[in-house]
Design a protein around this motif. Structure first.
Motif, PDB file in Angstrom:
ATOM      1  N   GLU A  55      -8.406   3.938  -4.975  1.00 38.67           N
ATOM      2  CA  GLU A  55      -7.394   2.918  -4.729  1.00 38.67           C
ATOM      3  C   GLU A  55      -8.039   1.724  -4.062  1.00 38.67           C
ATOM      4  N   GLN A  56      -7.429   0.568  -4.264  1.00 37.81           N
ATOM      5  CA  GLN A  56      -7.945  -0.647  -3.655  1.00 37.81           C
ATOM      6  C   GLN A  56      -6.990  -1.055  -2.553  1.00 37.81           C
ATOM      7  N   ARG A  57      -7.527  -1.205  -1.338  1.00 31.42           N
ATOM      8  CA  ARG A  57      -6.703  -1.684  -0.221  1.00 31.42           C
ATOM      9  C   ARG A  57      -7.339  -2.971   0.260  1.00 31.42           C
TER      10      ARG A  57
ATOM     11  N   SER B 122       2.044  17.935   7.467  1.00 33.34           N
ATOM     12  CA  SER B 122       2.634  17.003   6.532  1.00 33.34           C
ATOM     13  C   SER B 122       2.476  17.495   5.097  1.00 33.34           C
TER      14      SER B 122
ATOM     15  N   GLU C 146      -1.291  13.436  -3.796  1.00 29.38           N
ATOM     16  CA  GLU C 146      -0.744  13.438  -2.437  1.00 29.38           C
ATOM     17  C   GLU C 146      -1.226  14.665  -1.655  1.00 29.38           C
TER      18      GLU C 146
ATOM     19  N   ARG D  39      -4.807  14.275  -0.635  1.00 29.06           N
ATOM     20  CA  ARG D  39      -4.897  13.403   0.537  1.00 29.06           C
ATOM     21  C   ARG D  39      -4.577  14.141   1.811  1.00 29.06           C
ATOM     22  N   ARG D  40      -3.811  15.210   1.679  1.00 33.28           N
ATOM     23  CA  ARG D  40      -3.451  16.011   2.842  1.00 33.28           C
ATOM     24  C   ARG D  40      -4.347  17.243   2.967  1.00 33.28           C
TER      25      ARG D  40
ATOM     26  N   LEU E 115       0.824  -1.208   0.000  1.00 33.44           N
ATOM     27  CA  LEU E 115       0.000   0.000   0.000  1.00 33.44           C
ATOM     28  C   LEU E 115       0.853   1.250   0.000  1.00 33.44           C
ATOM     29  N   PRO E 116       0.304   2.319  -0.533  1.00 30.61           N
ATOM     30  CA  PRO E 116       0.993   3.603  -0.381  1.00 30.61           C
ATOM     31  C   PRO E 116       1.003   3.983   1.092  1.00 30.61           C
ATOM     32  N   PRO E 117       1.886   4.896   1.503  1.00 25.81           N
ATOM     33  CA  PRO E 117       1.952   5.273   2.910  1.00 25.81           C
ATOM     34  C   PRO E 117       0.581   5.714   3.426  1.00 25.81           C
ATOM     35  N   ALA E 118       0.330   5.405   4.670  1.00 26.00           N
ATOM     36  CA  ALA E 118      -0.979   5.711   5.239  1.00 26.00           C
ATOM     37  C   ALA E 118      -1.265   7.198   5.129  1.00 26.00           C
ATOM     38  N   PRO E 119      -2.524   7.555   4.890  1.00 19.96           N
ATOM     39  CA  PRO E 119      -2.841   8.966   4.755  1.00 19.96           C
ATOM     40  C   PRO E 119      -2.455   9.728   6.015  1.00 19.96           C
ATOM     41  N   ALA E 120      -1.812  10.838   5.824  1.00 20.30           N
ATOM     42  CA  ALA E 120      -1.410  11.632   6.974  1.00 20.30           C
ATOM     43  C   ALA E 120      -2.521  12.608   7.303  1.00 20.30           C
TER      44      ALA E 120
END
Lengths: 192, 412
Positions: free
Chosen positions: B252-254, A106, B170, B173-174, A96-101
């Motif tokens: 995304e699939q986790r 960040s 990214e 997501r932040r 998995l990509p790094p856990a969402p921060a």
């Protein structure tokens, strides 16, 4: 030597894709054409492995165009090597990509890291400004190093310049100082 | 009556799946943001206006951009913050992120006026500087977004589409989203779309500079009406089911969970999202259950949540193939699927692969012919013909924008 040979629908089932997808990949040049056994089209382990690698590349959000470029340059052996390498990677690290921060700092760190890296990658340009003559000129062997500065205006008329990247403090620490000063300026009656 | 809940509905084209062979089904996820509470204030906005002032923006374009930026400032309130960035090959932070008090507004507007055109296009530098300003001042409950305007190719700093889209993802997501505005004929529509898709924002094509203020105002009015933000849908996917999400959403699939990030939804707006499902043969199972849960932040930062479930029942192949299918779902899906493929085909056309582009679109026309709207079909047939001959920049951008709106089911 590969002994297994499959019909298109058998391959589709093994690889977990549709028959349409296999045809599409073949047209697109991601998969080599099937072997012809009389009037039957047969697919081999090599096709199956390619399908698996395509799936992995797609999972990594690579666009089809790029996948095609990658795939077309690979021999069957290289496909196998890549799959092996990937399997090891996945064993060692989480897929998995790094856990969402959650913290906003960040985002700051992310951007600062990115901009820092850009500054590193940027080739030091030749300065168009002639150097002022001086007694203490640097020996010619030392190149002028280009620096990147972040200019922050805290309030109209007040600026802070920070060299990027700035090692002594983490980006969010710099930011909290800037925020603090900004707040001080605002609470002390706004703009000077 | 005002709707206070974030609504979630699941629908399929048919609830039966074949026992013996894999079946392809369409899952339609419908999200609807709550209405705005009459007395509540809209969420505070934390914006960065990131403006291209490279040489090609000279003249009319830059004038309209200034006008649009002035206008956005007029629309912002004291609870909002705004930063102003202009970029060519260099990045100028014209104003750091400041609360939009009357004094600050006047100050910032004064800095917009003398803006003049310069060199090449360091799109990434400008954008990241804007994001940095937003990130440094972001507070709980604010909606943070960079509005990135450009008329050219990114040719300084980071220029790669995949890399920029990855950074947009990214940052989203932040908590920092990005909307993009492409002006004229010189920009890369696929880059700007990818950045806004991955950045949980919107993409706008501005064909004529005079539309700049209007489209900035549109983005602003959508932002001001947002009643659910950071909308995230988690779908439990039974084992061995293949999924693929249409519409360019960040997903995304986790493990067994499919996460779809739907960005911000404004009051009353429904958003359909389509997922193609490929179900495995039955084995020992009687049915497959898909449960979904949506979470978001409401107007005052409160948590919104809802859930729904849909069950697909195994039946004989004959029964599942002859059972009636939901035409309304299939019609909407066909429109989205066509538009999605058209977007891919337009990328191929742009890279010179005209025949491939036309062939790809024709395949999609073929498979969607039974359900898609007649008018839509003939428009895409026409597009396929134009692809074969090669298209000009204006046609590429207009066609791409039409397809973008259709695949996201946005009002044009």
């Amino acid at each position: 030597m590969e002994k297994d040979e499959w019909m298109i629908h058998e391959l589709a089932e093994l690889a977990g894709v549709t028959v349409r997808t296999i045809r599409y990949y073949t047209i697109e040049g991601l998969l080599p054409p099937p072997l012809m056994r009389g009037k039957f089209a047969c697919y081999t382990q090599a096709h199956l492995r390619r399908l698996e690698l395509i799936r992995q590349l797609k999972d990594a959000y690579l666009p089809l165009r790029e996948i095609r470029q990658t795939m077309s340059g690979l021999s069957d052996e290289e496909v196998q090597e890549r799959l092996n390498a990937r399997a090891e990677q996945i064993d060692l690290t989480t897929p998995l990509p790094p856990a969402p921060a959650d913290d906003k700092s960040s985002a700051m760190d992310y951007i600062a890291r990115l901009m820092g890296r850009q500054a590193e990658l940027r080739t030091p340009g030749s300065s168009s400004q002639p150097k002022p003559p001086g007694l203490h000129q640097l020996p010619p062997a030392v190149k002028a190093v280009e620096q990147t500065w972040r200019r922050v205006e805290l309030a109209p008329g007040i600026e802070v310049h920070i060299r990027q990247p700035f090692a002594p403090l983490a980006p969010h620490e710099v930011q909290s100082i800037l925020n603090h000063v900004r707040n001080l300026l605002q609470s002390s009656g706004g703009t000077p | 009556m005002t709707e206070k809940h974030l609504k979630l509905t699941l629908n399929t084209d048919q609830d039966l799946i074949a026992r013996e062979v894999p079946s392809q089904r369409v899952l339609e996820i419908t999200l609807q943001a709550p209405d705005s509470a009459a007395r509540a204030q809209r969420a505070a906005l934390n914006l960065a206006l990131v403006l291209d002032r490279s040489g090609s923006m000279a003249g009319e374009k830059l004038e309209y951009v200034k006008q649009a930026a002035m206008h956005v400032l007029d629309l912002l309130a004291e609870t909002d913050r705004v930063a102003l960035v202009a970029y060519d090959d260099e990045v100028n932070l014209l104003s750091p992120s400041l609360p939009v008090t009357p004094q600050n507004r006047a100050d910032i507007q004064r800095r917009i006026q003398p803006l003049s055109d310069g060199g090449s296009t360091n799109l990434s530098g400008g954008w990241l500087t804007g994001c940095q300003e937003i990130a440094s001042t972001a507070q709980e409950g604010m909606l943070s977004r960079a509005l990135l305007l450009t008329d050219g190719q990114a040719n300084r700093g980071i220029v790669d589409l995949e890399e920029l889209a990855q950074h947009a993802r990214e940052l989203a997501r932040r908590g920092i989203s990005t909307s993009t505005f492409g002006v004229g004929q010189g920009f890369n529509e696929h880059l700007l779309e990818a950045m806004s898709n991955q950045g949980s924002g919107s993409f706008y094509y501005i064909e004529h500079p005079r539309q700049i203020p209007e489209l900035f105002a549109k983005e602003f009015s959508e932002l001001a009406a947002v009643t659910a933000r950071e909308v995230e849908l988690v779908l439990d996917v039974p084992s061995q089911v293949g999924v693929s999400v249409l519409g360019g959403w960040r997903w995304e699939q986790r493990g067994s969970k499919l996460h779809i990030f739907a960005g911000s939804l404004y009051a009353g707006r429904s958003q359909e999202i389509y997922v193609k499902l490929l179900t495995p043969p039955a084995g020992a199972l009687e049915q497959l259950a898909f449960s979904a849960r949506v979470t978001a932040q409401g107007e005052d930062g409160q948590a919104l949540t809802n859930q729904a479930e849909i069950v697909l029942r195994y039946a004989s192949q004959h029964e599942s193939e002859s059972a009636p299918r939901r035409l309304d779902v299939l019609q909407r899906y066909a429109g989205v699927d066509l538009a999605e493929t058209a977007g891919e085909a337009l990328k191929l056309e742009r890279s010179g692969e005209r025949d491939k582009a036309s062939r790809l679109l024709n395949q999609s026309l073929q498979s969607n012919r039974a359900y898609a709207d007649k008018q839509r079909l003939s428009e895409y047939e026409n597009l396929s013909e134009r692809m074969k001959r090669g298209m000009d920049e204006g046609d590429r951008k207009t066609s791409h924008h039409v397809a973008y709106n259709q695949k996201r089911r946005r009002e044009p």
